[in-house]
Design an enzyme around this catalytic site. Sequence first.
Site, PDB file in Angstrom:
ATOM      1  N   CYS A  27      -2.510   5.446   0.545  1.00 29.03           N
ATOM      2  CA  CYS A  27      -1.171   4.981   0.276  1.00 29.03           C
ATOM      3  C   CYS A  27      -0.210   5.202   1.321  1.00 29.03           C
ATOM      4  CB  CYS A  27      -0.777   5.687  -0.898  1.00 29.03           C
ATOM      5  SG  CYS A  27      -1.469   5.171  -2.419  1.00 29.03           S
ATOM      6  N   ASP A  49     -12.012  -6.807 -14.422  1.00 30.01           N
ATOM      7  CA  ASP A  49     -12.396  -6.676 -12.876  1.00 30.01           C
ATOM      8  C   ASP A  49     -13.565  -7.720 -12.561  1.00 30.01           C
ATOM      9  OD1 ASP A  49     -11.901  -3.930 -11.088  1.00 30.01           O
ATOM     10  OD2 ASP A  49     -13.729  -5.413 -10.495  1.00 30.01           O
ATOM     11  N   VAL A  74      -5.294   2.401  -9.783  1.00 32.54           N
ATOM     12  CA  VAL A  74      -3.791   2.339 -10.485  1.00 32.54           C
ATOM     13  C   VAL A  74      -4.168   1.585 -11.845  1.00 32.54           C
ATOM     14  CG1 VAL A  74      -1.714   0.993 -10.349  1.00 32.54           C
ATOM     15  CG2 VAL A  74      -2.634   1.937  -8.346  1.00 32.54           C
ATOM     16  N   ARG A  82     -10.650   7.782   1.690  1.00 33.87           N
ATOM     17  CA  ARG A  82     -10.046   6.924   2.251  1.00 33.87           C
ATOM     18  C   ARG A  82      -8.881   7.446   3.095  1.00 33.87           C
ATOM     19  NH1 ARG A  82      -8.531   2.627  -2.098  1.00 33.87           N
ATOM     20  NH2 ARG A  82      -8.477   4.494  -3.353  1.00 33.87           N
ATOM     21  N   GLU A 138      -3.250  10.766  -6.784  1.00 34.33           N
ATOM     22  CA  GLU A 138      -4.463  10.950  -6.885  1.00 34.33           C
ATOM     23  C   GLU A 138      -4.653  12.405  -7.265  1.00 34.33           C
ATOM     24  OE1 GLU A 138      -7.392   9.049  -4.467  1.00 34.33           O
ATOM     25  OE2 GLU A 138      -6.126   7.457  -4.140  1.00 34.33           O
ATOM     26  N   LYS A 197     -19.220  -2.753 -11.344  1.00 35.30           N
ATOM     27  CA  LYS A 197     -18.113  -1.730 -11.797  1.00 35.30           C
ATOM     28  C   LYS A 197     -17.936  -1.894 -13.080  1.00 35.30           C
ATOM     29  CE  LYS A 197     -13.750  -0.354 -10.150  1.00 35.30           C
ATOM     30  NZ  LYS A 197     -12.825  -0.648  -9.057  1.00 35.30           N
ATOM     31  N   GLU A 248       4.377   2.348  -9.449  1.00 34.10           N
ATOM     32  CA  GLU A 248       3.605   3.511 -10.154  1.00 34.10           C
ATOM     33  C   GLU A 248       4.000   4.379  -9.005  1.00 34.10           C
ATOM     34  OE1 GLU A 248       1.061   4.883  -8.591  1.00 34.10           O
ATOM     35  OE2 GLU A 248       0.553   3.210  -6.907  1.00 34.10           O
ATOM     36  N   PHE A 249       3.991   5.782  -9.450  1.00 34.97           N
ATOM     37  CA  PHE A 249       4.156   6.939  -8.582  1.00 34.97           C
ATOM     38  C   PHE A 249       3.150   7.838  -8.698  1.00 34.97           C
ATOM     39  CE2 PHE A 249       8.368   4.933  -9.359  1.00 34.97           C
ATOM     40  CZ  PHE A 249       8.768   4.360  -8.005  1.00 34.97           C
TER      41      PHE A 249
END
Length: 471
Positions: free
Chosen positions: A279, A30, A11, A346, A154, A35, A150-151
């Site tokens: 999700c 982060d 996201v 996932r 992926e 990363k 958020e909508f």
Amino acid sequence: MRLAVVGSGYVGLVAGACFAELGHDVVLVDNDPDKLAALQQGEVPIHEEFLPELFHRHHGKRLSFTDNTVDAVRASQAVFIAVGTPPMHSGEADLSYVESVARDIAGAIGDYKIVVDKSTVPVYTSEWVRKIMLLNGAPHGCFDVASNPEFLREGTAVTDFLYPDRIVIGADSERCIDLLREMYKPLIDGSYYDCPTAIPGPNGCKGPAPIIVTSARSAELIKHASNAFLAMKISFINAVANICEAVGADVEQVREGMGTDARIGRRFLYPGIGYGGSCFPKDVSAFHSVARECGYEFGLLDEVMRINDDQRQRFIRKVRTALWTLKGKHLGVLGLAFKDGTDDIRESPAIAIIQSLLAEGCRVTAYDPAAMDRAAEVLPSSTVKFAQSPYDVAKQTDAVLILTEWQEFKHLDLARMRESLRYPIVIDGRNLFRPEDMEKHGFIYLSIGRPDIVPQEELVKFRRAGQLLGK
Ligand code: UGA
């Protein structure tokens, strides 16, 4: 506008890159040093269409990276919280990362800022963030907290962000709402879509994006309720598919007949091996917990989850129906990601099904256009091999299983696949092929909610070979 986005997972990364695309200066925060180093070097850690393009465009210009939340907050007018909210054993979302970020932000507030929750969080989270910030020294009146869910899906996250069905702003102060409107202005007034370098929209969509302003609580509920509703749609059609199998009907025809009713709609009505990903499983369960906490027993969601789990078991039973015994069988698997267009595994139903088949004594050769590296980290190398192409998967395997709806599998050369297979058995968990095409190519073809295809000559041959086919 100067924005900080705390958390550079799916996201955060997509939102950060897209806000830079809309003309804002974005700093992504982060605390994972590896990363961060990769991001600073311009590496895009996830497989996401158009994200590398946006990175390339804005990296080092309007998009920068840091591990210092305090500095990032001080330099920004708006701070987005986009950290993970993983599920706990109870099914509730773990909000400890959100709380910790809220504490860090509190210490850095001097002039007016807005703090915006983008992570998927239960109702009341905005209020908790506000309380935590006040407790940790953020001055009264110097900040507002909003929910801006958020909508993004992926695989299509960038276009979902830039061409949204709606933008939901959940806030209780006009000042905060105005700032968020300003932030999304190029999408709301449509000016982004006239830009010659704009990322192309889905099916020529040209916006502008409708905006929905609500209370923070309503916005938080919109997110949970939307994901739970979509999951319910998928479980509903899976249940209908199971009835179709029992009565010899075709779920694709039923889906078409239902989906053309504008009130129902075609989207998210595809039957398969159940929903997965980071999700839906988490959010349905978290929403169930939220409801319970509020004193409402949301039994419908129990059933949504039960049907989803059962769908995987039913698929394994199909494999057993086609192959009789599983021990020692060598299976070809097409698809490992939880859906097409992503390398994310996932909660992937494909991985769960493979693990169950391995436990039954099968060996697997698998192919996925994007997710093989990630899958190799969780599947045992002794019993799972990876192939270079979908056709290599078919070589010398007892059957091919289709577990992810990658569109490229739809265009496979069926004659070539038929030639590579030891036995012409395809068990399709995503209904990617037309049964008549499979029949024409001589496959034994089992799919979801549609009659099995068992060509006569194969039936005779296989019965002779001692294989149990048909029910
Ligand atoms: C989902 C929502 O669609 C997004 O709107 C939301 O922003 C996101 O969760 C989130 O909360 O962050 P995502 O998990 O990326 O997005 O993927 P989906 O496209 O929704 O697919 C979820 C699962 O449902 C996949 O396993 C997919 O194969 C399955 N699915 C989807 C079906 O089995 N049938 C369908 O008709 C649609």
